[in-house]
Design an enzyme around this catalytic site. Structure first.
Site, PDB file in Angstrom:
ATOM      1  CB  CYS A 139      -5.226  22.932  31.162  1.00 24.81           C
ATOM      2  SG  CYS A 139      -5.711  22.038  29.680  1.00 24.81           S
TER       3      CYS A 139
ATOM      4  CB  CYS B  41      -5.436  25.889  28.707  1.00 24.25           C
ATOM      5  SG  CYS B  41      -7.200  25.484  28.814  1.00 24.25           S
TER       6      CYS B  41
ATOM      7  CG  ASN C   3      -8.034   8.022  23.560  1.00 28.03           C
ATOM      8  OD1 ASN C   3      -8.670   7.181  22.918  1.00 28.03           O
ATOM      9  ND2 ASN C   3      -6.774   8.308  23.275  1.00 28.03           N
TER      10      ASN C   3
ATOM     11  CB  THR D 277      -2.469  10.897  28.801  1.00 26.75           C
ATOM     12  OG1 THR D 277      -2.290  11.458  27.498  1.00 26.75           O
ATOM     13  CG2 THR D 277      -2.449   9.377  28.716  1.00 26.75           C
TER      14      THR D 277
ATOM     15  CG  HIS E   4      -8.131  21.231  26.706  1.00 26.15           C
ATOM     16  ND1 HIS E   4      -7.910  22.552  27.047  1.00 26.15           N
ATOM     17  CD2 HIS E   4      -8.839  21.265  25.543  1.00 26.15           C
ATOM     18  CE1 HIS E   4      -8.474  23.349  26.140  1.00 26.15           C
ATOM     19  NE2 HIS E   4      -9.039  22.583  25.210  1.00 26.15           N
TER      20      HIS E   4
ATOM     21  CG  HIS F 198      -7.131  15.492  23.246  1.00 21.25           C
ATOM     22  ND1 HIS F 198      -7.215  15.519  24.622  1.00 21.25           N
ATOM     23  CD2 HIS F 198      -6.537  14.318  22.939  1.00 21.25           C
ATOM     24  CE1 HIS F 198      -6.689  14.425  25.116  1.00 21.25           C
ATOM     25  NE2 HIS F 198      -6.272  13.665  24.119  1.00 21.25           N
TER      26      HIS F 198
HETATM   27  P1  5GP Z   1      -4.645  11.179  24.967  1.00 24.46           P
HETATM   28  O1  5GP Z   1      -3.764  10.028  25.361  1.00 24.46           O
HETATM   29  O2  5GP Z   1      -4.984  12.055  26.150  1.00 24.46           O
HETATM   30  O3  5GP Z   1      -5.833  10.802  24.159  1.00 24.46           O
HETATM   31  O4  5GP Z   1      -3.769  12.048  23.960  1.00 24.46           O
HETATM   32  C1  5GP Z   1      -2.878  13.025  24.358  1.00 24.46           C
HETATM   33  C2  5GP Z   1      -1.983  13.294  23.175  1.00 24.46           C
HETATM   34  O5  5GP Z   1      -1.301  14.510  23.383  1.00 24.46           O
HETATM   35  C3  5GP Z   1      -0.935  12.200  22.934  1.00 24.46           C
HETATM   36  O6  5GP Z   1      -1.081  11.669  21.630  1.00 24.46           O
HETATM   37  C4  5GP Z   1       0.387  12.945  23.131  1.00 24.46           C
HETATM   38  O7  5GP Z   1       1.399  12.499  22.234  1.00 24.46           O
HETATM   39  C5  5GP Z   1       0.014  14.385  22.887  1.00 24.46           C
HETATM   40  N1  5GP Z   1       0.813  15.325  23.626  1.00 24.46           N
HETATM   41  C6  5GP Z   1       1.114  15.265  24.953  1.00 24.46           C
HETATM   42  N2  5GP Z   1       1.862  16.319  25.307  1.00 24.46           N
HETATM   43  C7  5GP Z   1       2.041  17.073  24.172  1.00 24.46           C
HETATM   44  C8  5GP Z   1       2.739  18.301  23.906  1.00 24.46           C
HETATM   45  O8  5GP Z   1       3.345  18.926  24.775  1.00 24.46           O
HETATM   46  N3  5GP Z   1       2.705  18.747  22.631  1.00 24.46           N
HETATM   47  C9  5GP Z   1       2.038  18.079  21.634  1.00 24.46           C
HETATM   48  N4  5GP Z   1       2.080  18.604  20.407  1.00 24.46           N
HETATM   49  N5  5GP Z   1       1.370  16.921  21.861  1.00 24.46           N
HETATM   50  C10 5GP Z   1       1.383  16.435  23.108  1.00 24.46           C
HETATM   51 ZN    ZN Z   2      -7.501  23.212  28.952  1.00 20.02          ZN
END
Ligand code: 5GP
Ligand code: ZN
Length: 112
Positions: free
Chosen positions: A3, A6, A85, A93, A96, A98
Site C-alpha cells: 500500500c 502505508c 473519493n 486511485t 488507503h 484519505h
Molecule cells: P485519489 O484519486 O485516490 O482520491 O487521490 C490520490 C491522491 O494521492 C492524488 O491526489 C495523488 O496526486 C496523490 N498521490 C499519489 N501518489 C502519491 C505519492 O507518491 N506521493 C504523494 N505525496 N501523493 C501521491
Molecule cells: Zn495502507
C-alpha cells in the site's frame, strides 16, 4: 501489504510532512489541485470509506480533529474543502482511505 500510503507512513517512500500525531499523518499531495493540497490519512490501513465501521470510526474522528489543527497551523481561516473519493466511480486511485484538504483558492460548487 503493498500500500503506497502505508509505505509513506512508514517512511519507506518520502513525503513532505504537514502534520503528524499518534493516529494521523498529513502530507503534501504530489499533484496539487489547489495552492494548498494536503492528503490526510489515518496511519492504520483502512481501504476506503465503505469499510468504516464501529471498530475504526474513531480514526476518522481523529482525521477531522487533525484537519482543524492543520487549518490553524496553516492559516486556512478563509476556508477549505475536504474531499474523500471512494471506489472506482468515486475516483479513488490509492486504496488507503484519505481526505484531500484543499485551500487557498475559490473552490467551485457543485464540483462536477
Ligand atoms: P485519489 O484519486 O485516490 O482520491 O487521490 C490520490 C491522491 O494521492 C492524488 O491526489 C495523488 O496526486 C496523490 N498521490 C499519489 N501518489 C502519491 C505519492 O507518491 N506521493 C504523494 N505525496 N501523493 C501521491
Ligand atoms: Zn495502507
Amino acid at each position: 501489504m503493498d500500500c503506497l500510503f502505508c509505505k509513506i507512513v512508514a517512511g519507506e517512500i518520502p513525503s513532505t510532512k504537514i502534520y503528524e500525531d499518534e493516529y494521523v499523518y498529513a502530507f503534501a499531495d504530489i499533484d496539487p489541485q489547489a495552492p494548498f493540497h494536503a492528503i490526510v490519512i489515518p496511519k492504520e490501513h483502512i481501504c476506503c470509506a465503505d469499510k468504516i465501521d464501529e471498530t475504526n470510526s474513531f480514526l476518522i474522528a481523529k482525521v477531522f480533529e487533525a484537519i482543524a489543527k492543520i487549518s490553524k497551523q496553516e492559516n486556512l481561516e478563509k476556508g477549505y474543502r475536504v474531499v474523500n473519493n471512494c471506489g472506482e466511480q468515486g475516483g479513488q486511485t490509492v486504496g488507503h482511505i484519505h481526505f484531500h484538504l484543499l485551500a487557498r483558492r475559490n473552490l467551485a460548487w457543485p464540483p462536477g
